[in-house]
Motif scaffolding. Structure first.
Motif, short mmCIF file in Angstrom:
data_model
loop_
_atom_site.label_atom_id
_atom_site.label_comp_id
_atom_site.label_asym_id
_atom_site.label_seq_id
_atom_site.Cartn_x
_atom_site.Cartn_y
_atom_site.Cartn_z
N UNK B 618 -0.23 2.66 -7.57
CA UNK B 618 -0.22 2.52 -6.20
C UNK B 618 -1.69 1.70 -5.90
N UNK B 619 -2.59 2.24 -6.44
CA UNK B 619 -3.88 1.56 -5.82
C UNK B 619 -3.78 0.28 -6.55
N UNK B 620 -3.52 0.01 -7.84
CA UNK B 620 -3.52 -1.03 -8.37
C UNK B 620 -2.76 -2.32 -7.95
N UNK B 621 -1.38 -1.83 -7.31
CA UNK B 621 -0.73 -2.60 -6.37
C UNK B 621 -1.34 -2.84 -5.05
N UNK B 622 -2.04 -2.08 -4.64
CA UNK B 622 -2.95 -2.30 -3.46
C UNK B 622 -3.96 -3.43 -3.56
N UNK B 623 -4.76 -3.13 -4.58
CA UNK B 623 -5.87 -3.84 -4.80
C UNK B 623 -5.32 -5.34 -5.13
N UNK B 624 -4.29 -5.54 -6.01
CA UNK B 624 -3.96 -6.74 -6.46
C UNK B 624 -3.44 -7.48 -5.43
N UNK B 626 -4.44 -7.03 -2.28
CA UNK B 626 -5.40 -7.26 -1.53
C UNK B 626 -6.33 -8.68 -1.97
N UNK B 627 -6.49 -8.77 -3.31
CA UNK B 627 -7.05 -9.98 -4.21
C UNK B 627 -5.92 -11.14 -3.85
N UNK B 628 -4.74 -11.30 -4.11
CA UNK B 628 -4.01 -12.26 -3.73
C UNK B 628 -4.18 -12.74 -2.24
N UNK B 629 -4.02 -11.72 -1.53
CA UNK B 629 -4.25 -12.33 0.00
C UNK B 629 -5.71 -12.91 0.23
N UNK B 631 -7.48 -14.59 -1.88
CA UNK B 631 -7.36 -15.84 -2.72
C UNK B 631 -6.60 -16.92 -1.68
N UNK B 632 -5.63 -16.28 -1.17
CA UNK B 632 -4.73 -17.42 -0.30
C UNK B 632 -5.68 -17.64 0.73
N UNK B 633 -6.32 -16.61 1.39
CA UNK B 633 -7.10 -17.00 2.71
C UNK B 633 -8.26 -17.98 2.31
N UNK B 634 -8.80 -17.63 1.07
CA UNK B 634 -10.08 -18.35 0.76
C UNK B 634 -9.76 -19.89 0.55
N UNK B 635 -8.87 -20.21 -0.55
CA UNK B 635 -8.63 -21.38 -1.21
C UNK B 635 -7.49 -22.11 -0.51
#
Lengths: 105, 639
Positions: B618-624, B626-629, B631-635
């Motif tokens: 679950x934590x992996x899914x959560x962190x993954x 967050x990272x995707x979001x 990246x989306x927001x940054x780039x």
């Protein structure tokens, strides 16, 4: 302010610690190691508080005070987690993550 | 006039029912009988007080009997359409209070003797209380919906009482039959009520029965298949009434209802359930009379006349004495319906309505007496069949005399009660419709004949050798017989036309001597024929049976109506309609539901497999995430 050391270097160190903590949290098999990983994450944020306070508002102490709060909360959390782990060990004689699946039922 | 205490009249029997029902096991049988009798006595006293207050003290204003209503709103549907609960006092409801309370009280007293030693003694009195309560409620209802509630309660209590001997399969079958047949008729009643509510916007009797009211003036506003909607509603309501009052062709439950204990038969047949249908038509009489110029009323008249004739013919051939009485009741109820059907509205034209209510009143007395007398006989000889009886007059003098009085009364011999009311009905029929008059006259003769066939068969006839000499019933049973016999004698002298009329203005009724003479003559001929056939043991009746042959067999088997109904339901409805419907239900409807249920279960199993239960996943899914979001927001979201 520390001479010869810029804020970027310090933040890079804390980021590394933070991601080591996240990596540990995800990959460790042992509940105790996971707990230690969480400590790493928290420590990274605590250092961040102190560093940012020191570099942005050198006359104030909020960041330092918050870091003490976080340490207190982390200590309480660790105590709680350890007690859960001890109880779990009494039940299933194991602190391996894969054995804790039974808790979902 | 103070109406507050009137609510006690139905409440007391209800209290008796609750008391005896809840403490069924704790109350001693002797006590429960007294509780029932005491409760009914109070109700009867209150009823008489009400009648006195209404008819002699406060009911009349300017020569017109008022309709007094006390009610509270119970359910609101729209601004105008609501259901009220309350009591309505007008001439017929007061008259019915008297009839129900008197007959029920007599039945209660009688039951103390008749049911002695029965295991369900307390239960029996509890049911009697419920029955009386329902009937009082029905009588006092202020609107169609309230009457419907108590109508169903009457059905339930009759079901309980007819099936009182629940270990006997025939009693259970009879109870079910009575319930289902009347229930079937009640469907018509319910649709009728809803139709009335829809087209007139009210259930209230006051508004519906007001001749200047919108319901009666605007009856032609909507039509359906050539008749106005309100006429249809009235016909449907009459179907409900015909079911309860056992009019042709919904009569099949009535003879079977004889399976209940005899006091119950007396109560059902004399005062409560079966007169409910007559009462209902009388209650809505102004509507029946004014809507579409009395079209629905003509149906009432024709059905009543036919039922009356039909039942009287069957009554001649039956050998179970209670069944003879049952068909007699059906015939007399047909008489009442006929009386209503030929009635006018104003002044002396309302003689049919008056006579019908009068006949209901007198009939309650002598029919209760006949049933209780029959119960007394059955109590003595332990059989329902005429063949087991004979010459009982020596053993049971009181039963003999009271039964004779009742038989004379129903045969229309002056000056007993039945004569007056029957005569008025015949007068009304004569003025309105000659054919119906002659049917009525013929039925009067038949009634006299079968009643005296019964009387001579039980109390005269062959000298039966009894194993145990029959003896007169105890005082608790003969007392009601005597009271009812007195009422059957004097009941006819009540100046009914002064009190109960459709327009609520009293008029003076006079005997129509020629018509009365003819009616009495016909009655006497009937009695004389019965005398010839059944007074002494002889084979005249057997020879007559041979002459009629086929017709006798048909009549004896009640024209095979039960068989026809069974054929229609079992062979046609069950096989052709219900069985395919059941198949469709089981396979298509249930199947669809099962598919939906099963697919939900299997889908949930799949989803469950995706959850590992490990925090790290679950934590992996959560962190993954967050990272995707991040990246989306940054780039990508940099615009």
């Amino acid at each position: 302010m520390i001479f010869g050391v810029s804020i970027y270097e310090l933040l890079t160190v804390t980021s590394i610690i933070f991601f080591i903590g996240v990596y540990g949290f995800i990959t460790r098999k042992n509940l105790i190691s996971i707990l230690i990983s969480i400590e790493l994450v928290l420590n990274a944020s605590v250092v961040n508080f102190v560093v940012i306070n020191k570099y942005l508002y050198p006359d104030m102490l909020q960041g330092v005070v918050f870091s003490i709060f976080i340490i207190a909360v982390a200590a309480a959390e660790t105590a709680l987690a350890v007690s859960i782990i001890i109880n779990l060990y009494r039940q299933i004689s194991s602190v391996e993550v894969k054995d804790i699946e039974v808790m979902k039922h | 006039m103070n109406l507050n205490y009137i609510i006690l009249i139905p409440i007391i029997p209800l209290a008796v029912f609750l008391l005896l029902g809840i403490f069924n096991q704790k109350i001693k049988p002797g006590v429960s009988g007294y509780v029932g009798v005491l409760g009914l006595t109070v109700s009867a006293i209150l009823s008489f007080y009400t009648a006195y207050q209404y008819f002699f003290a406060h009911g009349k204003v300017d020569g017109v009997y008022q309709t007094l209503v006390s009610k509270t709103t119970w359910m609101n549907f729209t601004d105008t359409l609501s259901i009220d609960m309350g009591v309505l006092i007008d001439p017929i409801s007061v008259m019915m209070l008297i009839v129900v309370s008197v007959v029920s009280l007599m039945v209660h007293i009688y039951s103390r003797g008749y049911m002695k030693g029965d295991a369900g003694y307390t239960k029996f009195f509890a049911f009697l209380g419920l029955f009386t309560f329902s009937m009082f409620g029905l009588v006092l209802a202020t609107n169609l919906f309230q009457i419907y509630i108590f109508w169903e309660l009457v059905g339930v209590s009759s079901y309980l009482l007819i099936g009182y001997y629940y270990t006997k399969p025939s009693a259970v079958a009879a109870a079910k039959k009575a319930f289902i047949v009347t229930r079937f008729a009640d469907l018509g009643f319910l649709i009728g009520i809803l139709t009335v509510g829809y087209y007139t916007g009210t259930f209230d009797f006051e508004t519906l029965n007001n001749p200047e009211g919108s319901a009666i003036l605007n009856w032609a506003s909507t039509s359906f298949m050539g008749l106005s909607a309100l006429t249809w509603a009235l016909i449907l309501i009459f179907i409900g009434g015909a079911g309860k009052s056992a009019m042709f062709p919904l009569h099949i439950w009535l003879p079977d209802a004889m399976e209940g204990p005899t006091p119950v038969s007396a109560l059902i047949h004399a005062a409560t359930m079966v007169v409910a249908g007559v009462y209902l038509v009388a209650r809505l009489f102004p509507m029946y009379y004014f809507v579409e110029h009395g079209f629905a009323l003509n149906i009432v008249a024709v059905v009543g006349a036919f039922s009356s004739l039909f039942a009287a013919i069957i009554a001649i051939t039956q050998t179970d004495i209670k069944r003879v009485l049952a068909f007699s009741t059906m015939s007399q109820l047909g008489y009442m319906m006929l009386g209503l059907g030929v009635s006018g509205y104003e002044g002396h034209d309302g003689v049919g309505y008056m006579a019908s209510m009068f006949h209901l009143f007198t009939h309650a007395m002598f029919k209760a007496l006949l049933f209780l007398g029959a119960g007394s006989v059955i109590h003595a000889v332990h059989s329902n069949y005429l063949k087991d009886m004979g010459s009982l007059r020596k053993h049971m003098p009181i039963t003999n005399i009271t039964f004779l009085i009742a038989a004379l009364a129903i045969a229309g011999v002056p000056p007993l009660a039945g004569f007056w009311s029957k005569d008025e009905i015949l007068v009304a029929a004569f003025e309105h419709n000659k054919l119906i008059y002659f049917v009525g006259l013929f039925v009067a003769g038949l009634t006299a004949f079968y009643m005296f066939r019964l009387y001579f068969g039980i109390f005269w006839g062959k000298d039966t050798k009894y194993k145990h000499a029959p003896h007169e019933s105890p005082l608790s049973m003969t007392f009601p017989l005597i009271v009812l016999a007195v009422l059957s004698v004097v009941g006819g002298f009540v100046p009914f036309s002064e009190f109960v009329t459709p327009d609520k203005v009293g008029f003076e009724a006079h005997l129509n001597y020629p018509l009365a003479g003819v009616a009495v003559l016909v009655g006497v001929i009937g009695i004389a024929l019965a005398w010839v056939f059944y007074k002494k043991e002889n084979n005249l009746s057997d020879r007559l049976v041979k002459v009629f042959g086929m017709f006798y067999k048909w009549t004896y088997n009640k024209f095979y109506f039960d068989e026809i109904y069974l054929f229609v339901t079992k062979k046609i409805l069950f096989k052709r309609v219900s069985a395919p419907a059941a198949w469709f239900d089981r396979h298509v409807v249930d199947g669809t539901m099962n598919v939906i249920g099963n697919s939900t279960v299997s889908a949930s199993k799949k989803i469950k497999g995706m959850q590992s239960g490990k925090i790290q996943d679950y934590a992996f899914a959560f962190i993954g995430g967050v990272v995707v979001i991040a990246l989306v927001f940054i780039y990508l979201w940099t615009v």
